[in-house]
Design an enzyme around this catalytic site. Structure first.
Site, mmCIF file in Angstrom:
data_model
loop_
_atom_site.group_PDB
_atom_site.id
_atom_site.type_symbol
_atom_site.label_atom_id
_atom_site.label_comp_id
_atom_site.label_asym_id
_atom_site.label_seq_id
_atom_site.Cartn_x
_atom_site.Cartn_y
_atom_site.Cartn_z
ATOM 1 N N CYS A 73 0.831 -1.209 0.000
ATOM 2 C CA CYS A 73 0.000 0.000 0.000
ATOM 3 C C CYS A 73 0.863 1.256 0.000
ATOM 4 O O CYS A 73 0.560 2.232 -0.687
ATOM 5 C CB CYS A 73 -0.942 -0.024 1.205
ATOM 6 S SG CYS A 73 -2.041 -1.465 1.187
ATOM 7 N N THR A 74 1.957 1.221 0.746
ATOM 8 C CA THR A 74 2.873 2.359 0.779
ATOM 9 C C THR A 74 3.518 2.556 -0.587
ATOM 10 O O THR A 74 3.631 3.689 -1.073
ATOM 11 C CB THR A 74 3.930 2.169 1.883
ATOM 12 O OG1 THR A 74 3.252 2.086 3.147
ATOM 13 C CG2 THR A 74 4.929 3.315 1.909
#
Length: 178
Positions: A73-74
């Site tokens: 997600c990062t």
């Protein structure tokens, strides 16, 4: 042999299950190119409410991710951050969305220097309406590209984090002038 005989019986004489129906699965169709963005309102990481109507005043990309501050997600979110100027030059705003709380989103945003709003769909109603949930009510990494008219130009549901930004950039680069 008995199964073959049972299927030859008239419909009225076939055995009907008496087991109670205990669970119903409702399958929501994922949003696709050509669809209008549905009406919704959701909290931002700043605790303010934003609506799809307000978002649609500009073209935008909305990307969905399963959990703030996790590696995939990062990487996806940093890809959108690093290409924000390219999206802005074509007239597109960026929004991220997950089921994280405003506090979780704010901490992650500050840690990574995201310059765009993160939307907090803690009850997953918006994600469900967009067809961005998969089995067990889990978020399916996705993104949609929406024009100023509120019409979806592209939808990638279940996209890999490494493909999300390049696919969205390709659509934006090929989009007609806004």
């Amino acid at each position: 042999m008995q199964a073959a005989r049972a299927s030859q019986r008239p419909a009225a004489s076939r055995a009907v299950s008496t087991r109670p129906f205990t669970r119903r699965t409702v399958r929501v169709m994922a949003i696709k190119a050509g669809d209008r963005i549905p009406e919704f309102s959701v909290l931002t990481d700043e605790g303010k409410t934003i609506t799809s109507e307000a978002m649609s005043k500009d073209a935008f990309v909305l990307f969905a991710y399963p959990k703030a501050d996790t590696p995939g997600c990062t990487n996806q979110a940093c890809g959108f951050r690093d290409n924000a100027a390219v999206f802005a030059a074509k007239g597109y705003k960026i929004y991220g969305i997950s089921a994280d709380t405003p506090a979780e989103q704010t901490a992650w945003k500050q840690k990574n220097g995201y310059t765009y709003p993160l939307l907090c769909d803690t009850d997953k109603k918006v994600l469900s309406a967009l067809g961005m949930l998969k089995e067990a009510n889990k978020i399916n990494r996705s993104h949609i590209v929406v024009g100023k008219d509120g019409v979806v130009q592209d939808a990638q549901i279940g996209v890999a984090w490494a493909d999300s930004v390049p696919f969205a950039l390709k659509v934006v680069a090929e989009a007609k002038a806004l």
